[in-house]
Every structure is written in structure tokens, then in C-alpha cells.
Design a protein around this motif. Sequence first.
Motif, PDB file in Angstrom:
ATOM      1  N   GLU A 247      21.088  -8.254  26.741  1.00 26.40           N
ATOM      2  CA  GLU A 247      21.151  -9.646  27.329  1.00 26.40           C
ATOM      3  C   GLU A 247      22.452  -9.932  28.325  1.00 26.40           C
TER       4      GLU A 247
ATOM      5  N   TYR B  57      23.309  -6.917  31.093  1.00 21.43           N
ATOM      6  CA  TYR B  57      22.541  -6.870  32.158  1.00 21.43           C
ATOM      7  C   TYR B  57      21.774  -7.961  32.809  1.00 21.43           C
ATOM      8  N   GLU B  58      21.704  -9.170  31.896  1.00 24.42           N
ATOM      9  CA  GLU B  58      21.102 -10.251  32.514  1.00 24.42           C
ATOM     10  C   GLU B  58      21.796 -11.420  32.823  1.00 24.42           C
TER      11      GLU B  58
ATOM     12  N   ALA C 123      17.963  -7.927  36.783  1.00 19.79           N
ATOM     13  CA  ALA C 123      18.188  -7.911  35.331  1.00 19.79           C
ATOM     14  C   ALA C 123      17.604  -6.897  34.729  1.00 19.79           C
ATOM     15  N   THR C 124      16.100  -6.571  35.009  1.00 23.28           N
ATOM     16  CA  THR C 124      15.413  -5.550  34.004  1.00 23.28           C
ATOM     17  C   THR C 124      15.928  -4.245  34.594  1.00 23.28           C
TER      18      THR C 124
ATOM     19  N   TYR D 149      14.774  -3.007  37.446  1.00 26.48           N
ATOM     20  CA  TYR D 149      13.655  -2.447  38.365  1.00 26.48           C
ATOM     21  C   TYR D 149      13.797  -3.243  39.458  1.00 26.48           C
TER      22      TYR D 149
ATOM     23  N   ARG E  88       9.097  -5.414  42.969  1.00 26.12           N
ATOM     24  CA  ARG E  88       7.901  -5.914  42.541  1.00 26.12           C
ATOM     25  C   ARG E  88       6.832  -5.241  43.489  1.00 26.12           C
TER      26      ARG E  88
ATOM     27  N   ARG F 238       4.093  -5.905  39.841  1.00 24.58           N
ATOM     28  CA  ARG F 238       4.531  -5.402  38.734  1.00 24.58           C
ATOM     29  C   ARG F 238       6.080  -5.070  38.988  1.00 24.58           C
ATOM     30  N   LEU F 239       6.928  -5.100  38.124  1.00 20.66           N
ATOM     31  CA  LEU F 239       8.400  -4.680  38.141  1.00 20.66           C
ATOM     32  C   LEU F 239       8.450  -3.316  37.680  1.00 20.66           C
ATOM     33  N   GLN F 240       8.758  -2.471  38.956  1.00 18.76           N
ATOM     34  CA  GLN F 240       8.841  -1.194  38.813  1.00 18.76           C
ATOM     35  C   GLN F 240       9.381  -0.568  40.045  1.00 18.76           C
ATOM     36  N   TYR F 241      10.502   0.316  39.723  1.00 20.12           N
ATOM     37  CA  TYR F 241      11.401   0.847  40.697  1.00 20.12           C
ATOM     38  C   TYR F 241      10.565   2.010  41.515  1.00 20.12           C
TER      39      TYR F 241
ATOM     40  N   PRO G 290      15.408   3.284  36.111  1.00 20.03           N
ATOM     41  CA  PRO G 290      15.905   1.959  36.658  1.00 20.03           C
ATOM     42  C   PRO G 290      16.573   2.433  38.165  1.00 20.03           C
TER      43      PRO G 290
END
Length: 239
Positions: free
Chosen positions: A89, A92-93, A131-132, A134, A137, A153-156, A182
Motif C-alpha cells: 500500500e 504503490y498506492e 496504483a494497481t 494496470y 479500464r 475491468r482494470l487490466q493492462y 503490469p
Amino acid sequence: MGDNTLALAGGNDKKWSDITSQESTDINTPVSFADTKVKNVIGYDNNTETNVRVATIEDYENLRDATNREFAYGVLYGDGATETMESIEDVYEYYRIENGGRGYPESNRGMRGCFVFNTENGNNLFFPIGATGYGQRRTEHAWYGETQLGAGRLQYAWRNEEYKKKDELGYRPLFLDVYRRPGAIYWVRTIPTNPTNKNKKYCFLDINYFTFDFSPGETEPTLGTGTSACFIRCVEEIP
């Protein structure tokens, strides 16, 4: 995802399905991001406005191909950091704490991304991947006859499976499970025609945090309604 609400900048909430995009039916007359003005927040005290535009693919190519240019991938910490953090956390966040409407940059958290820097004078830019990790969206469908839907969806990567066929991927295992890795996508201002191949329409910058890639990409999947939500980077227009 379509029925879940997302927190938007400015304090509003919207369902993913209610966030619309401009569309063009002709690839030769693509929609462009409009130029705009933003507040100059350098020092977090100056409310003057600056003319900006979304970066073009030429901007990114010039940034990538210029002399004395190097790239590094890692973590950028907030100004409040005094040591390397340990928890996911904290590392990265990073997020900006709002205090009376003013940004508060003294966070000790970090964010992953790509550093682009000049080896001669030290000038640099940072491109976060979120932050994730990826930074996209994704639209409803993806490439390669994708059957798994997942609008928002959060996905690279635009796929949900490994490259299983030997003729699909010449550099295995480098990109074998890229769908799990990522990275981030940055939209460009408008879709130009690649001068070396007029059938290619570069429309985004692709930052692959796993393979250390920083390059333009083409023809984002558009089988679903709408398109993907990706980062943008603005460029100041200097007279």
C-alpha cells in the motif's frame, strides 16, 4: 463492473456503463481530444491557467527516439518519504490528499511507473501506471477473438489467456502471460497515419512495465460499445 459506481475527479460517482465516449465511424476522420486550459499548480499556490493539449504520437516518438535518452522503471515516492517503504500500500498506492481544495504533496507513499530522462542535463518525466499496476479500464471485448467480457475491468493487456500456439508468439516466454503483467496505456490526441505503413493507425503509448517497453501502439479493440479508459498526458503549448 457495469453496475458498480466509480468515484470521479471532482467528487461525483458514475456507473461505468454511463461514462460515454466520442466515436467516429470513419477511421480517416478520427475524433480528437479538445485542447483546454488547466490551472498552474506548481508550488500549489498559483491559480493561473496554462494552455495544454493531449500529447500526440509524434510527441511520444520524439521523446523515445531523441539523443541522450534513457528509460528506467521503478517507484517514485512523494516528497514526504524519508525511507524506502515496505508494504504494498505504501510503495504503490500514492494519492494526493486534498486539503481545502489544494493538493498536499507531502505523502510518503510511492507509485510505479516509467522514468524518461536526459543523461546530459538530468531533465526527466515520469509516467505512472496506476496504483494497481494496470493502467487501463478495458473495453467490453479484447483482441484474438476474446470471449470473456469485462467492460471496465482494470487490466493492462487486451487478452485473458497465455499465448498457447507456437506461431502466435516468437519470443516466448517473454510475453507468454502478458495478460497478468503490469503496464499502462496512454491515449494520444488523435489517430495519425503511420508514414511507413498507411494501414497502421497508432492511437496510444504502450508502457509495458514487465518487458521495459515504451512504444506506440495501434488499433485498440472496438468490438464492444465505447472504448477503453486510459491515461492521457498533456503538453503545455509554449508560444
